[in-house]
Design an enzyme around this catalytic site. Structure first.
Site, PDB file in Angstrom:
ATOM      1  N   GLN A   1     -10.295  -2.320   2.544  1.00 31.50           N
ATOM      2  CA  GLN A   1      -9.805  -2.986   3.757  1.00 31.50           C
ATOM      3  C   GLN A   1      -9.751  -2.046   4.958  1.00 31.50           C
ATOM      4  O   GLN A   1      -9.267  -2.418   6.019  1.00 31.50           O
ATOM      5  CB  GLN A   1      -8.457  -3.672   3.502  1.00 31.50           C
ATOM      6  CG  GLN A   1      -7.279  -2.738   3.272  1.00 31.50           C
ATOM      7  CD  GLN A   1      -6.028  -3.511   2.842  1.00 31.50           C
ATOM      8  OE1 GLN A   1      -5.917  -3.952   1.697  1.00 31.50           O
ATOM      9  NE2 GLN A   1      -5.090  -3.694   3.756  1.00 31.50           N
TER      10      GLN A   1
ATOM     11  N   ASP B   1       2.334  -9.228   9.459  1.00 30.64           N
ATOM     12  CA  ASP B   1       0.877  -9.370   9.316  1.00 30.64           C
ATOM     13  C   ASP B   1       0.574 -10.864   9.250  1.00 30.64           C
ATOM     14  O   ASP B   1       0.155 -11.393   8.207  1.00 30.64           O
ATOM     15  CB  ASP B   1       0.403  -8.643   8.055  1.00 30.64           C
ATOM     16  CG  ASP B   1       0.658  -7.145   8.148  1.00 30.64           C
ATOM     17  OD1 ASP B   1       0.156  -6.524   9.090  1.00 30.64           O
ATOM     18  OD2 ASP B   1       1.389  -6.607   7.294  1.00 30.64           O
TER      19      ASP B   1
ATOM     20  N   HIS C   1       9.424  -3.417   3.368  1.00 30.56           N
ATOM     21  CA  HIS C   1       8.989  -3.664   1.980  1.00 30.56           C
ATOM     22  C   HIS C   1      10.194  -4.009   1.109  1.00 30.56           C
ATOM     23  O   HIS C   1      10.128  -4.897   0.255  1.00 30.56           O
ATOM     24  CB  HIS C   1       8.299  -2.422   1.396  1.00 30.56           C
ATOM     25  CG  HIS C   1       7.022  -2.030   2.079  1.00 30.56           C
ATOM     26  ND1 HIS C   1       6.902  -0.884   2.824  1.00 30.56           N
ATOM     27  CD2 HIS C   1       5.813  -2.644   2.126  1.00 30.56           C
ATOM     28  CE1 HIS C   1       5.669  -0.793   3.286  1.00 30.56           C
ATOM     29  NE2 HIS C   1       4.992  -1.843   2.893  1.00 30.56           N
TER      30      HIS C   1
ATOM     31  N   SER D   1       6.573  -0.433  10.290  1.00 25.61           N
ATOM     32  CA  SER D   1       5.209  -0.297   9.776  1.00 25.61           C
ATOM     33  C   SER D   1       5.038   1.126   9.267  1.00 25.61           C
ATOM     34  O   SER D   1       5.589   2.068   9.850  1.00 25.61           O
ATOM     35  CB  SER D   1       4.213  -0.545  10.924  1.00 25.61           C
ATOM     36  OG  SER D   1       2.943  -0.025  10.577  1.00 25.61           O
ATOM     37  N   SER D   2       4.258   1.260   8.209  1.00 22.51           N
ATOM     38  CA  SER D   2       3.994   2.609   7.688  1.00 22.51           C
ATOM     39  C   SER D   2       3.292   3.443   8.750  1.00 22.51           C
ATOM     40  O   SER D   2       3.404   4.666   8.781  1.00 22.51           O
ATOM     41  CB  SER D   2       3.126   2.530   6.437  1.00 22.51           C
ATOM     42  OG  SER D   2       3.721   1.667   5.502  1.00 22.51           O
TER      43      SER D   2
ATOM     44  N   HIS E   1       9.074   1.189   3.188  1.00 24.48           N
ATOM     45  CA  HIS E   1      10.186   1.267   4.142  1.00 24.48           C
ATOM     46  C   HIS E   1      11.018  -0.006   4.020  1.00 24.48           C
ATOM     47  O   HIS E   1      10.763  -0.840   3.125  1.00 24.48           O
ATOM     48  CB  HIS E   1       9.665   1.498   5.561  1.00 24.48           C
ATOM     49  CG  HIS E   1       8.545   0.579   5.951  1.00 24.48           C
ATOM     50  ND1 HIS E   1       8.721  -0.767   6.137  1.00 24.48           N
ATOM     51  CD2 HIS E   1       7.220   0.816   6.162  1.00 24.48           C
ATOM     52  CE1 HIS E   1       7.565  -1.323   6.469  1.00 24.48           C
ATOM     53  NE2 HIS E   1       6.639  -0.384   6.472  1.00 24.48           N
TER      54      HIS E   1
ATOM     55  N   VAL F   1      10.765  -7.193   9.893  1.00 23.72           N
ATOM     56  CA  VAL F   1      11.959  -6.333   9.989  1.00 23.72           C
ATOM     57  C   VAL F   1      11.712  -5.356  11.128  1.00 23.72           C
ATOM     58  O   VAL F   1      10.638  -4.739  11.215  1.00 23.72           O
ATOM     59  CB  VAL F   1      12.218  -5.578   8.664  1.00 23.72           C
ATOM     60  CG1 VAL F   1      13.449  -4.695   8.770  1.00 23.72           C
ATOM     61  CG2 VAL F   1      12.377  -6.571   7.514  1.00 23.72           C
TER      62      VAL F   1
ATOM     63  N   MET G   1       0.839  -1.191   0.000  1.00 25.56           N
ATOM     64  CA  MET G   1       0.000   0.000   0.000  1.00 25.56           C
ATOM     65  C   MET G   1       0.883   1.252   0.000  1.00 25.56           C
ATOM     66  O   MET G   1       0.441   2.338   0.386  1.00 25.56           O
ATOM     67  CB  MET G   1      -0.943   0.001   1.208  1.00 25.56           C
ATOM     68  CG  MET G   1      -1.911  -1.172   1.182  1.00 25.56           C
ATOM     69  SD  MET G   1      -3.442  -0.873   2.068  1.00 25.56           S
ATOM     70  CE  MET G   1      -2.830  -0.582   3.697  1.00 25.56           C
ATOM     71  N   GLY G   2       2.144   1.109  -0.429  1.00 24.24           N
ATOM     72  CA  GLY G   2       3.037   2.254  -0.504  1.00 24.24           C
ATOM     73  C   GLY G   2       3.561   2.666   0.862  1.00 24.24           C
ATOM     74  O   GLY G   2       3.559   1.860   1.796  1.00 24.24           O
TER      75      GLY G   2
HETATM   76  O1  PAF Z   1      -0.150  -5.713   3.652  1.00 29.42           O
HETATM   77  C1  PAF Z   1      -0.569  -4.789   2.905  1.00 29.42           C
HETATM   78  O2  PAF Z   1       0.134  -3.809   2.662  1.00 29.42           O
HETATM   79  C2  PAF Z   1      -1.962  -4.906   2.304  1.00 29.42           C
HETATM   80  O3  PAF Z   1      -2.841  -5.503   3.185  1.00 29.42           O
HETATM   81  C3  PAF Z   1      -1.960  -5.627   0.937  1.00 29.42           C
HETATM   82  C4  PAF Z   1      -1.543  -7.077   1.060  1.00 29.42           C
HETATM   83  C5  PAF Z   1      -1.053  -4.908  -0.037  1.00 29.42           C
HETATM   84  C6  PAF Z   1      -3.378  -5.622   0.357  1.00 29.42           C
HETATM   85  O4  PAF Z   1      -3.840  -4.319   0.157  1.00 29.42           O
END
Ligand code: PAF
Length: 286
Positions: free
Chosen positions: A61, A150, A37, A185-186, A34, A176, A30-31
């Site tokens: 979500q 997650d 990712h 986490s963002s 960090h 991480v 979701m951008g």
């Molecule tokens: O973990 C996330 O960033 C989101 O839940 C995902 C898997 C990209 C779905 O939108």
């Protein structure tokens, strides 16, 4: 690095890579990218994949009153991060591309979503399962990479791909952490300095649980009570849950006799933080 914003061009770019003999590795995000990712992108690169990253803040979500509008967005920074990480293709769709008017289909993974975050975020996992299904259908990856932070999401996606016969290998990658243990986490960006130092209580509580389980404590209730004490002593907060569950089914465990997932969700100010650790009682510490 190619950036696509529509489904057709994305499919064409992926098909060309596959025709050239590449395996497709996919990192959905979701951008607000960090180091965690980047570790997923690196895992895909190490596997030799043609690396596709999606950046899409998925509205379905987020529940009413959650942080969809406030969620950090940084297109320029995210594209630079992908470029530096050696990503081959970034899929950057709009909401209109992902959810054209009239879309009425959702994916629901039952049972695994009844515990932990499920009851606290109604509809959240339906939103995740639906968007991940759509992204898999658009990108058609051979492998997809998700963070263990997650853990419930990872379990839901593993079950969904198995139950719906999706030909995608799901690769779970380690959490991480910052040097003081806070899981990256963002949402950490929302914390002020006092909250940021308070937030280390999640990791301290998990480390306490790990040590108690690996030195013989078998009662999940004892473990969660002690963890609650650590979190509450750290400062004002609201605990959504502190639980010991089976790592595959996410069902609560009462007597710890094998590997368990210890997980918690804590609201500090307006920031909801989650973290977890898989603990095997057979791996005893001296
Ligand atoms: O973990 C996330 O960033 C989101 O839940 C995902 C898997 C990209 C779905 O939108």
């Amino acid at each position: 690095m190619l950036v696509t914003r529509d489904i057709e061009r994305t499919r064409k770019a992926v098909a060309a890579a596959r025709a050239a003999g590449r395996r497709i590795g996919f990192v959905p995000t979701m951008g607000a990218l960090h180091a965690a990712h980047v570790s997923l992108m690196e895992a895909a690169r190490r596997a030799g994949d043609f690396v596709v990253v999606s950046i899409f803040v998925n509205p379905t979500q987020f529940g009413p009153g959650e942080d969809f509008d406030a969620y950090p967005r940084d297109e320029g920074g995210d594209l630079a991060t992908c470029e530096n990480a050696g990503v081959d293709l970034v899929f950057f769709p709009s909401v209109a591309v992902m959810y054209p008017p009239g879309a009425v289909t959702t994916v629901h993974v039952a049972r695994l979503t009844d515990t932990l975050c499920g009851p606290h975020r109604p509809g959240h996992f339906d939103g995740v399962a639906t968007v991940v299904t759509k992204l898999f259908n658009i990108v058609q990856p051979d492998a997809a990479y998700f963070g263990q932070k997650d853990a419930q999401q990872l379990a839901v996606i593993r079950r969904m791909t198995r139950d719906l016969d999706m030909p995608v290998e799901i690769v779970g990658c380690p959490t991480v952490r910052e040097p003081d243990g806070l899981a990256m986490s963002s949402r950490n960006a929302y914390l002020d300095p006092d909250q940021r130092s308070q937030a280390t209580c999640l990791y301290r509580a998990l480390e306490h649980a790990r040590s108690r389980i690996q030195t013989g404590e078998e009662s999940a209730e004892t473990i969660t009570t002690e963890m609650r004490g650590i979190v509450e002593n750290a400062g004002p907060c609201r605990i959504d849950y502190i639980s010991v569950v089976d790592p595959a089914s996410m069902e609560p465990v009462t007597r710890i006799a094998g590997p368990v997932l210890v997980a918690l969700a804590v609201r500090i100010g307006r920031t909801r933080l989650i973290d977890n650790m898989t603990v095997d009682p057979r791996e005893r510490t001296p």
